[in-house]
Enzyme design. Structure first.
Site, mmCIF file in Angstrom:
data_model
loop_
_atom_site.group_PDB
_atom_site.id
_atom_site.type_symbol
_atom_site.label_atom_id
_atom_site.label_comp_id
_atom_site.label_asym_id
_atom_site.label_seq_id
_atom_site.Cartn_x
_atom_site.Cartn_y
_atom_site.Cartn_z
ATOM 1 N N CYS A 83 0.810 -1.226 0.000
ATOM 2 C CA CYS A 83 0.000 0.000 0.000
ATOM 3 C C CYS A 83 0.843 1.275 0.000
ATOM 4 O O CYS A 83 0.294 2.374 -0.019
ATOM 5 C CB CYS A 83 -0.926 0.014 1.218
ATOM 6 S SG CYS A 83 -0.048 0.119 2.807
ATOM 7 N N ARG A 84 2.162 1.145 0.019
ATOM 8 C CA ARG A 84 3.013 2.317 0.209
ATOM 9 C C ARG A 84 2.771 3.403 -0.831
ATOM 10 O O ARG A 84 2.823 4.592 -0.538
ATOM 11 C CB ARG A 84 4.491 1.897 0.181
ATOM 12 C CG ARG A 84 5.441 3.008 0.622
ATOM 13 C CD ARG A 84 6.873 2.521 0.575
ATOM 14 N NE ARG A 84 7.304 2.220 -0.781
ATOM 15 C CZ ARG A 84 8.527 1.805 -1.099
ATOM 16 N NH1 ARG A 84 9.428 1.639 -0.154
ATOM 17 N NH2 ARG A 84 8.852 1.551 -2.352
#
EC number: 2.1.1.37
Length: 399
Positions: A83-84
Site C-alpha cells: 500500500c506504500r
C-alpha cells in the site's frame, strides 16, 4: 477440506488466519517476498505451501499460475498488494510513480488466469481515488468475468481493538449470477472512533467520541462487538522496562470476553518483550495523560534535551509523537514501528504480543522473541476478525 485459497502478498498471515477460523476455508498457497513475515506465516500455518516470490516479475507470475493449475487450482484468491504507493504517509513523495502500484494489476491478472469462484482484495482507502483503481476494477470485471463490489470498512466495527480503515473489494464469478454483499459490522462512522481532547479546571483529559448506546457497549467487558484497549491487553504479564525474550505466564485471569477468546486455552505467551526506552522518553511519557501526545508536554520537556532550551525544540512534532493509548477507547491504527503509541499505564513501548492483541491475533499465533521484524509484520497485517467476517459473509453468498 473446504474451499482452497491462495493468499497473495500474504505477509505474516492476517488474511489467512481469519479465513482458517471460518472452518470452511483452507489457505492452500501463500505468496510474498518478505522473508521475516513469511517465517511467521510458516510457523503458524505449516500446512500451507508458502513461496517466496517477487510477483512484479512476469516470469515468476507465469510459473506460479502454472504450478497452481497443475495442482488442481484454487476456489478463492485473497490478498492485498503493498500500500506504500497509495497511503498518505509518504513525506511528500510522488504516489503515482511507485512501482508497487502495478502489483494491484498483477493481483487482477492472477484472478483472471485462475478463475476462482470468488476473490477478496484489501488495501488502504486512498487506492479508491488513485489512477490505478479504475484499471484494477476493469481487469477484474472483464467481459462477464466477475461481479464486483467494494467498500471502505473500519476494523473496529468488527470487534477489533484498534482502528484500521481498509478498502475491501469482493468479486463473485459472473456465472453465479449475484453481486457480492460486503458486511459492515456494527456500522459506526469511522470518525466516532477518534478521541476528544477535554480541558477542565486546567487539567487535560481524553475520551472517546462514541455516542450511546455504543459507548456503553465499548465499556462492557462481556460485549465483543466493540473492544477497548484495556479489555484487549490488561491481562498480559506486567513489564515496565527492557526485557529479554522468553515465554511468560499470564499475570491475572482473563478480565474480559475478548481476553478469554484471545488466550485460546494457552497457558503462557511469547512475543511479550520490550525494547530499551530512553530516559528522556520515559520522563516525557510520565507527563502525558492516557490518550495524549507531545502537545500535552510542559514547555521544559519540549526541548531535545529536557530543561535545556539551547538544545532546540523536539523534531518529533507529528500527532502520534509520544502518543499514549487510552485504555477505555480503541487503539489508533497499529503501524509497523514501535513508537506509533506507548502503553497507557507504563512508560514504555508496546510489546509484539500487545500489538498482536490490538490487531485481533489470538495468543496461539506464535510470534517468537524478535522485536523489530515482528512489529513491522504486525503493522502490515490485516486484522483477522475483519477477514473472518468478510469470508463468512462470502461463504453465505456462495452457499
Amino acid at each position: 477440506m473446504g474451499l482452497r485459497a491462495l493468499d497473495l502478498f500474504c505477509g505474516m498471515g492476517g488474511l489467512s488466519w481469519g479465513l482458517k477460523e471460518t472452518g470452511l476455508i483452507e489457505p492452500l498457497w501463500a505468496i510474498d517476498n518478505h522473508e521475516p513475515a513469511l517465517a511467521l506465516y510458516r510457523r503458524n500455518l505449516p500446512d500451507t505451501y508458502v513461496l517466496n516470490i517477487d510477483l512484479s516479475k512476469s516470469a515468476n507470475l507465469r510459473d506460479l499460475i502454472e504450478k497452481i493449475r497443475l495442482n488442481g487450482g484454487v476456489d478463492l484468491v485473497v490478498g492485498g498488494s503493498p500500500c506504500r504507493g497509495f497511503t498518505q504517509i509518504r513525506n511528500g513523495q510522488d504516489t503515482h510513480s511507485d512501482p508497487n502500484n502495478r502489483l494491484a494489476i498483477k493481483f487482477a491478472e492472477i484472478v483472471r488466469e485462475l478463475s476462482p469462484l470468488a476473490f477478496i482484495y484489501e488495501n488502504v482507502p486512498q487506492l479508491e481515488k488513485s489512477r490505478v483503481f479504475k484499471r484494477f476494477i476493469g481487469r477484474l470485471k472483464g467481459r462477464n468475468n466477475y461481479r464486483v463490489a467494494h467498500a471502505v470498512l473500519e476494523a473496529a466495527n468488527f470487534g477489533n481493538p484498534s482502528r484500521r480503515a481498509r478498502l475491501i473489494v469482493v468479486g463473485i464469478r459472473w456465472d453465479f449470477g449475484r453481486l457480492p454483499i460486503i458486511p459492515k459490522g456494527v456500522d459506526i462512522p469511522h470518525q466516532q472512533f477518534w478521541l476528544r481532547r477535554v480541558e477542565q479546571d486546567g487539567k487535560i483529559g481524553y475520551c472517546s467520541k462514541l455516542q450511546e448506546p455504543w459507548r456503553s457497549c465499548l465499556l462492557d467487558p462481556d460485549d465483543c462487538r466493540l473492544v477497548n484497549v484495556e479489555q484487549a491487553i490488561a491481562d498480559l504479564p506486567i513489564l515496565e522496562g527492557k526485557t529479554k525474550g522468553s515465554n511468560r505466564s499470564y499475570g491475572v485471569p482473563p478480565q474480559s470476553a475478548y481476553q478469554r477468546w484471545a488466550r485460546q486455552y494457552t497457558q503462557e505467551t511469547d512475543g511479550h518483550v520490550v525494547p530499551r526506552v530512553r530516559p528522556e522518553t520515559r520522563e516525557r511519557l510520565k507527563a502525558i495523560v492516557p490518550g495524549g501526545n507531545w502537545r500535552d508536554l510542559p514547555t521544559p520537556l519540549t526541548y531535545r534535551i529536557p530543561f535545556e532550551p539551547a538544545s532546540g525544540q523536539l523534531r518529533r512534532s507529528h500527532y502520534s509523537a509520544y502518543r499514549r493509548l487510552l485504555p477505555e477507547s480503541h487503539s489508533p491504527t497499529v503501524q509497523g514501528h514501535s513508537d506509533f503509541a506507548y502503553h497507557y499505564k507504563y512508560e514504555r513501548a508496546l510489546t509484539p504480543r500487545e500489538l498482536a492483541r490490538l490487531m485481533g491475533f489470538t495468543d496461539n499465533f506464535q510470534l517468537g522473541h524478535e522485536y523489530d521484524s515482528v512489529v513491522q509484520a504486525i503493522g502490515n497485517a490485516v486484522p483477522p476478525p475483519l477477514s473472518k467476517a468478510i469470508a463468512e459473509s462470502l461463504l453465505e453468498q456462495l452457499n
